[in-house]
Design a protein around this motif. Structure first.
Motif, PDB file in Angstrom:
ATOM      1  N   GLY A  98       0.793  -1.215   0.000  1.00 42.66           N
ATOM      2  CA  GLY A  98       0.000   0.000   0.000  1.00 42.66           C
ATOM      3  C   GLY A  98       0.828   1.268   0.000  1.00 42.66           C
ATOM      4  N   ALA A  99       2.162   1.141  -0.020  1.00 40.96           N
ATOM      5  CA  ALA A  99       3.026   2.326  -0.027  1.00 40.96           C
ATOM      6  C   ALA A  99       2.824   3.160  -1.282  1.00 40.96           C
ATOM      7  N   ALA A 100       2.399   2.516  -2.369  1.00 44.25           N
ATOM      8  CA  ALA A 100       2.159   3.220  -3.632  1.00 44.25           C
ATOM      9  C   ALA A 100       0.687   3.569  -3.810  1.00 44.25           C
ATOM     10  N   GLY A 101      -0.099   3.515  -2.739  1.00 38.59           N
ATOM     11  CA  GLY A 101      -1.532   3.775  -2.842  1.00 38.59           C
ATOM     12  C   GLY A 101      -2.267   2.548  -3.348  1.00 38.59           C
ATOM     13  N   GLY A 102      -3.471   2.745  -3.791  1.00 36.96           N
ATOM     14  CA  GLY A 102      -4.253   1.629  -4.303  1.00 36.96           C
ATOM     15  C   GLY A 102      -4.996   0.876  -3.214  1.00 36.96           C
ATOM     16  N   PRO A 103      -5.575  -0.281  -3.555  1.00 39.76           N
ATOM     17  CA  PRO A 103      -6.444  -1.001  -2.618  1.00 39.76           C
ATOM     18  C   PRO A 103      -5.777  -1.406  -1.308  1.00 39.76           C
ATOM     19  N   MET A 104      -4.509  -1.773  -1.336  1.00 41.75           N
ATOM     20  CA  MET A 104      -3.869  -2.242  -0.107  1.00 41.75           C
ATOM     21  C   MET A 104      -3.581  -1.112   0.884  1.00 41.75           C
ATOM     22  N   GLU A 105      -3.615   0.114   0.416  1.00 38.58           N
ATOM     23  CA  GLU A 105      -3.387   1.247   1.309  1.00 38.58           C
ATOM     24  C   GLU A 105      -4.437   1.305   2.411  1.00 38.58           C
ATOM     25  N   ALA A 106      -5.662   0.886   2.098  1.00 40.06           N
ATOM     26  CA  ALA A 106      -6.751   0.938   3.069  1.00 40.06           C
ATOM     27  C   ALA A 106      -6.502   0.014   4.259  1.00 40.06           C
ATOM     28  N   LEU A 107      -5.685  -1.028   4.065  1.00 38.41           N
ATOM     29  CA  LEU A 107      -5.397  -1.949   5.161  1.00 38.41           C
ATOM     30  C   LEU A 107      -4.333  -1.401   6.107  1.00 38.41           C
ATOM     31  N   GLY A 108      -3.634  -0.352   5.696  1.00 37.45           N
ATOM     32  CA  GLY A 108      -2.532   0.185   6.465  1.00 37.45           C
ATOM     33  C   GLY A 108      -2.820   0.393   7.942  1.00 37.45           C
ATOM     34  N   PRO A 109      -3.949   1.043   8.310  1.00 40.73           N
ATOM     35  CA  PRO A 109      -4.224   1.275   9.736  1.00 40.73           C
ATOM     36  C   PRO A 109      -4.425   0.001  10.551  1.00 40.73           C
ATOM     37  N   LEU A 110      -4.699  -1.124   9.876  1.00 37.68           N
ATOM     38  CA  LEU A 110      -4.938  -2.384  10.587  1.00 37.68           C
ATOM     39  C   LEU A 110      -3.666  -3.205  10.752  1.00 37.68           C
ATOM     40  N   VAL A 111      -2.587  -2.796  10.066  1.00 43.69           N
ATOM     41  CA  VAL A 111      -1.345  -3.574  10.100  1.00 43.69           C
ATOM     42  C   VAL A 111      -0.496  -3.164  11.293  1.00 43.69           C
ATOM     43  N   GLY A 112      -0.140  -4.140  12.104  1.00 48.61           N
ATOM     44  CA  GLY A 112       0.700  -3.870  13.261  1.00 48.61           C
ATOM     45  C   GLY A 112       2.156  -4.215  13.032  1.00 48.61           C
TER      46      GLY A 112
END
Length: 204
Positions: A98-112
Motif C-alpha cells: 500500500g506504499a504506492a496507494g491503491g487497494p492495499m493502502e486501506a489496510l494500512g491502519p490495521l497492520v501492526g
C-alpha cells in the motif's frame, strides 16, 4: 505519487471454515479458529509501475490477525516471484504494502507488523474448477470452485464485499492449505476451509 496499474487473477485460502465469517461481517467477526491466517495470491497478467513492466509475475501476501480483522494488529509478510528483478521486486513491494496507494493502502491502519519479504518460485495454475498456488517451501494451497446449480452454471459469488482485491468474490473450498513463513504456520487438508478467487484490476 506515480501512477501504476496491474491486472490478473487472484486466489486465497484461509484457516476459517467455509464460509469465512470475516467477509460476511465486514471484518468484525471472530474467525473460526479465533485468529485469521490467510495467503492472498496474485498473478499479474499485465501491469507496470514507473515504466517497469510487471507482466507475468506473481506475489503472495501472507497475513495473520490475532482476532477479528477489524481490531487490527495484523502481521503481514510478502513473497515475491523469484523471477522478479530488483526493480520489479521494489515495485511489487510498494503495491502490495500500500506504499504506492491503491487497494492495499486501506489496510494500512490495521497492520501492526510488516514481517518482511522473501523471494520464491511461485506457480499459479488454473485447471478447470481447481486453482493451485505454491511458493517454494512457504505456501502450498489449492481450491475447488463452488459451482452454481443454475442453468448457466459458473461459480457462486458474493457481491459488494469489503475485500481489498475485489468487491465481487467467487466462492471455493480449500482442498489443502499450508503456510510456513514469517512465523505464520497452518496446515489443513480437510476440504472444509474457505477459499476465494476473482480477476482483479488495481491502479493508483
Amino acid at each position: 505519487m506515480a501512477e501504476w496499474h496491474i491486472e490478473g487473477d487472484y486466489m486465497e485460502t484461509c484457516n476459517c471454515d467455509f464460509l469465512c465469517p470475516c467477509i460476511t461481517s465486514n471484518l468484525t467477526a471472530v474467525p473460526t479458529e479465533g485468529d485469521c491466517k490467510a495467503a492472498i495470491a496474485m498473478k499479474i497478467t499485465k501491469g507496470e509501475k514507473d515504466g517497469v513492466s510487471l507482466d507475468g509475475l506473481s506475489f503472495i501476501v501472507l497475513l495473520h490477525a490475532p482476532g477479528a480483522m477489524a481490531d487490527g494488529n495484523i502481521k503481514v509478510g510478502l513473497i515475491v516471484d523469484e523471477k522478479a528483478s530488483d526493480e520489479q521486486t521494489a515495485a511489487i513491494g510498494d503495491i502490495a504494502t500500500g506504499a504506492a496507494g491503491g487497494p492495499m493502502e486501506a489496510l494500512g491502519p490495521l497492520v501492526g507488523e510488516v514481517a518482511g519479504m522473501e523471494k520464491r518460485p511461485i506457480h499459479f495454475v488454473s485447471d478447470g474448477n481447481r486453482i493451485s498456488v505454491s511458493a517454494g517451501d512457504m505456501v502450498d494451497q489449492q481450491i475447488e470452485v463452488i459451482t452454481s446449480a443454475l442453468p448457466d452454471g459458473g461459480p457462486v459469488r458474493i457481491e459488494n464485499v469489503p475485500h481489498p482485491v475485489s468487491t465481487s468474490l467467487a466462492l471455493a473450498k480449500a482442498l489443502n492449505s499450508r503456510f510456513n513463513a514469517f512465523g505464520i504456520d497452518w496446515d489443513d487438508a480437510t476440504g472444509s476451509r474457505n477459499g476465494h478467487f476473482a480477476p482483479f484490476a488495481w491502479s493508483a
